[in-house]
Enzyme design. Structure first.
Site, PDB file in Angstrom:
ATOM      1  N   LYS A 257       0.852  -1.138   0.122  1.00  0.00           N
ATOM      2  CA  LYS A 257      -0.009  -0.040   0.068  1.00  0.00           C
ATOM      3  C   LYS A 257       0.855   1.312  -0.053  1.00  0.00           C
ATOM      4  O   LYS A 257       1.891   1.347   0.987  1.00  0.00           O
ATOM      5  CB  LYS A 257      -1.072   0.144   1.172  1.00  0.00           C
ATOM      6  CG  LYS A 257      -1.547   1.368   1.262  1.00  0.00           C
ATOM      7  CD  LYS A 257      -2.459   1.405   2.559  1.00  0.00           C
ATOM      8  CE  LYS A 257      -3.307   2.767   3.056  1.00  0.00           C
ATOM      9  NZ  LYS A 257      -4.094   2.830   4.085  1.00  0.00           N
ATOM     10  N   ASP A 262      -2.589  10.104   3.599  1.00  0.00           N
ATOM     11  CA  ASP A 262      -3.547  10.106   4.135  1.00  0.00           C
ATOM     12  C   ASP A 262      -4.360  11.005   4.726  1.00  0.00           C
ATOM     13  O   ASP A 262      -4.393  10.951   5.952  1.00  0.00           O
ATOM     14  CB  ASP A 262      -3.981   8.550   4.461  1.00  0.00           C
ATOM     15  CG  ASP A 262      -5.221   8.218   4.811  1.00  0.00           C
ATOM     16  OD1 ASP A 262      -6.520   8.650   4.132  1.00  0.00           O
ATOM     17  OD2 ASP A 262      -5.519   7.035   5.373  1.00  0.00           O
ATOM     18  N   LYS A 269      -9.588  12.943   8.466  1.00  0.00           N
ATOM     19  CA  LYS A 269      -9.159  12.650   9.650  1.00  0.00           C
ATOM     20  C   LYS A 269      -9.090  13.820  10.566  1.00  0.00           C
ATOM     21  O   LYS A 269      -8.940  14.798  10.359  1.00  0.00           O
ATOM     22  CB  LYS A 269      -7.761  11.959   9.392  1.00  0.00           C
ATOM     23  CG  LYS A 269      -7.733  10.704   8.903  1.00  0.00           C
ATOM     24  CD  LYS A 269      -6.155   9.976   8.986  1.00  0.00           C
ATOM     25  CE  LYS A 269      -6.315   8.771   8.096  1.00  0.00           C
ATOM     26  NZ  LYS A 269      -6.807   7.632   8.935  1.00  0.00           N
ATOM     27  N   ASP A 280       1.736   6.287   5.626  1.00  0.00           N
ATOM     28  CA  ASP A 280       0.664   5.393   4.843  1.00  0.00           C
ATOM     29  C   ASP A 280       1.332   4.662   3.651  1.00  0.00           C
ATOM     30  O   ASP A 280       0.486   3.993   3.081  1.00  0.00           O
ATOM     31  CB  ASP A 280      -0.631   6.117   4.506  1.00  0.00           C
ATOM     32  CG  ASP A 280      -1.746   5.237   4.880  1.00  0.00           C
ATOM     33  OD1 ASP A 280      -1.651   4.006   5.675  1.00  0.00           O
ATOM     34  OD2 ASP A 280      -2.949   5.723   4.305  1.00  0.00           O
ATOM     35  N   ASP A 339     -11.940   7.340   3.786  1.00  0.00           N
ATOM     36  CA  ASP A 339     -10.579   6.988   4.725  1.00  0.00           C
ATOM     37  C   ASP A 339     -10.245   5.628   4.420  1.00  0.00           C
ATOM     38  O   ASP A 339      -9.306   5.102   4.909  1.00  0.00           O
ATOM     39  CB  ASP A 339     -11.064   7.616   6.118  1.00  0.00           C
ATOM     40  CG  ASP A 339      -9.490   7.547   6.776  1.00  0.00           C
ATOM     41  OD1 ASP A 339      -8.600   7.593   6.199  1.00  0.00           O
ATOM     42  OD2 ASP A 339      -9.692   7.638   8.035  1.00  0.00           O
ATOM     43  N   GLU A 341      -9.451   3.961   2.046  1.00  0.00           N
ATOM     44  CA  GLU A 341      -8.639   4.089   0.706  1.00  0.00           C
ATOM     45  C   GLU A 341      -7.940   2.982   0.289  1.00  0.00           C
ATOM     46  O   GLU A 341      -7.533   2.753  -0.759  1.00  0.00           O
ATOM     47  CB  GLU A 341      -8.206   5.484   0.324  1.00  0.00           C
ATOM     48  CG  GLU A 341      -6.804   5.650   1.157  1.00  0.00           C
ATOM     49  CD  GLU A 341      -6.287   5.548   2.436  1.00  0.00           C
ATOM     50  OE1 GLU A 341      -7.666   5.566   3.094  1.00  0.00           O
ATOM     51  OE2 GLU A 341      -5.373   5.204   2.999  1.00  0.00           O
ATOM     52  N   ARG A 343      -7.926  -0.161   0.995  1.00  0.00           N
ATOM     53  CA  ARG A 343      -8.280  -1.648   0.411  1.00  0.00           C
ATOM     54  C   ARG A 343      -8.547  -1.112  -1.220  1.00  0.00           C
ATOM     55  O   ARG A 343      -8.620  -1.841  -1.576  1.00  0.00           O
ATOM     56  CB  ARG A 343      -9.487  -1.861   1.217  1.00  0.00           C
ATOM     57  CG  ARG A 343     -10.567  -0.934   1.364  1.00  0.00           C
ATOM     58  CD  ARG A 343     -11.535  -1.198   2.389  1.00  0.00           C
ATOM     59  NE  ARG A 343     -10.777  -0.866   3.842  1.00  0.00           N
ATOM     60  CZ  ARG A 343     -11.401  -1.045   5.127  1.00  0.00           C
ATOM     61  NH1 ARG A 343     -12.650  -1.626   5.082  1.00  0.00           N
ATOM     62  NH2 ARG A 343     -11.008  -0.585   6.166  1.00  0.00           N
TER      63      ARG A 343
END
Ligand code: BES
Ligand code: ZN
Ligand code: ZN
Length: 489
Positions: A257, A262, A269, A280, A339, A341, A343
């Site tokens: 990933k 993020d 967030k 991230d 959020d 994201e 996946r």
């Protein structure tokens, strides 16, 4: 650079010699080392307990400037990790003392009931992992890594032992590279920049590296991935790294990933969670750095690394909660939460990998959920797979490298929590409980019958506090794990 020697300790001129000292046993063979230890343990403040250390200056009968004794505790508990920690602490002391070199005394393997190669590996790893300072953004650096680390052995050096050190160096260099990338602020590693950093680092490694840009990703219909990146002014990239030895029988795909920042998107967030989100892309960093190491280690299997790189931002073009995306695999996904994201980019990269490479085994590594951190803390990664032998291999690699992994469940009936009224699946579970599991189940819906495991490294990628062989900040977690794992698949 790590050197292996059998130099005589009493005759060599040394700025800093570090000796591991066991509390209740003698783990050394050289008489000089034994005599030095007797001097140290003769002092009331040092007994060899874990966390203790003492320095003697200019000990009699030697040419040693500083002799550093580091407690490693009881013999019964002495393992590879104690030795990594010993070497790590010693190197940090040498760096603090502004030295260029250190000499580490390698204990006698038979006295700790193990193989010389294993002892050497652990000491080399700890020393190399500790020999790193992230100072790119400091005008004046206070600490400088050592130029040379020498390991003194009690016995003659064999070719096998030299190979062990070379391997340890290759792998730990990968960890340090991943740390550099994860520590880099998000304004200097937007997808295009990060892709260039990976390509540059892979030069001369023998890897075949190609980078897909936005136009190609659109043409190939990476709909879920594009749905994440669309809110950012910085276009997405997909880096593909291939190590293909002749006559390979198996293909392993690694997917990492790579969200370079993020924000959470429109499901923004809170201040408390957004500040560290440059980390991230830790999965992508681990996969890319491991691929470079793997190309040098030359395992038998064909190994492919894929890192989808995006920035999850807000703008007039960003995906809204409730939007529906058509993924690479063709299934539609309702974006219940912008959020979630990670996946979305992973399912497209994995579906693409399955189609193109038909892997025998696929592993994804991702800073996927806060829930995994809640469950396992910051020292254990969560492992999700339905394949028992794959689970065992990952857990074993975690033990061997001390990049610890813990098996987690994938209960079929929890899939219900991902139902969408309007699309094939929702990226947002209907409950926050079991968040690490529902995230893994979401991924599982896109891998079909591929032998696959997901490793959630949300907790382990970053350390608030430094430890014996890792400064505070990025840990580089995953590189050593993946390098070890390749040979077990
Ligand atoms: N990148 C985060 C997960 C994360 C959190 C990594 C803390 C490292 C430290 C991920 O994209 C995320 O935000 N996940 C959500 C999922 C939820 C909206 C279903 C989470 O964990 O809350
Ligand atoms: Zn997120
Ligand atoms: Zn994320």
């Amino acid at each position: 650079m790590i050197k292996l020697t059998t130099q005589s300790i009493e005759r060599s001129k040394v700025e800093l010699l570090a000796i591991p000292v066991c509390k209740d046993a003698d783990i050394h063979r050289q008489p000089t080392v034994k005599q030095l230890i007797a001097q140290a343990t003769g002092l009331s403040e040092f007994s060899g307990k874990d966390k203790q250390h003492i320095t003697l200056y200019d000990p009699k009968g030697t040419k040693i400037k500083r002799c550093l004794f580091i407690g490693v505790g009881d013999l019964e508990k002495l393992d590879a990790e104690s030795l990594r920690r010993f070497a790590g602490r010693a190197v940090q002391k040498a760096i603090k003392a502004k030295l260029k070199k250190i000499v580490l005394v390698v204990p006698d393997a038979t006295s700790i009931d193990t193989e010389t190669a294993d002892v050497i590996r652990a000491v080399a790893e700890g020393a190399s992992l500790s020999n790193h300072v992230f100072d790119t953004y400091k005008e004046e650096s206070t600490d400088t890594p050592l130029k040379e680390i020498a390991l003194v052995l009690p016995t003659k050096v064999t070719p096998k032992e030299r190979a062990v050190v070379r391997r340890a160096e290759t792998v730990t260099q990968g960890t340090l590279l991943a740390r550099e990338w994860v520590n880099t602020p998000a304004n200097d590693k937007v997808p295009a920049q990060f892709a260039r950093m990976i390509t540059a680092a892979a030069k001369d490694s023998g890897l075949r590296v190609s980078v897909m840009g936005e136009a190609q990703l659109k043409k190939k219909r990476f709909g879920a991935l594009l749905g994440v990146s669309v809110g950012s002014a910085n276009p997405p990239k997909l880096v593909e790294m291939v190590y293909a030895p002749p006559k390979s029988k198996k293909t392993v795909v690694l997917v990492g990933k790579g969200v370079t920042f993020d924000t959470g998107g429109y499901n923004l967030k809170p201040s408390s969670g957004i500040g560290t989100m440059k980390i991230d892309m830790g999965g992508a960093a681990a996969v890319a750095a491991a691929m470079i190491a793997i190309a040098r280690l030359k395992p038998k299997a064909r190994v492919v690394g894929l890192t989808p790189l995006v920035e999850n931002m807000v703008s007039g073009k960003a995906t809204r909660p409730g939007d529906i995306l058509t993924s690479f695999a063709g299934k539609t996904v309702e974006v219940g939460n912008t959020d979630a994201e990670g996946r979305l980019i992973l399912i497209d990269a994995m579906a693409y990998a399955i189609k193109k490479y038909k892997p025998d085994t696929m592993i994804d590594m991702a800073t996927l959920t806060g829930a995994c951190m809640v469950a396992l803390g910051d020292k254990l990664a969560g492992v999700f797979t339905k394949d028992d032998s794959l689970s065992e291999a990952i857990i074993a690699s975690g033990q061997a490298t001390h990049e610890r992994c813990w098996p987690m469940p994938l209960p079929d009936d929890y899939k219900e929590l991902l139902k969408s009224n309007v699309a094939d699946i929702s990226n947002m579970p209907s409950t926050r409980y079991g968040g690490a599991i529902t995230a893994a189940l979401f991924l599982s819906d896109f891998v079909y019958d591929t032998r696959w495991a997901h490793i959630d490294i949300a907790g382990t990628v970053y350390a608030k506090k430094g430890s014996d062989y890792c400064a505070s900040g990025a840990t580089g977690f995953g590189v050593r794990l993946l390098c070890d794992l390749i040979d077990r698949l």
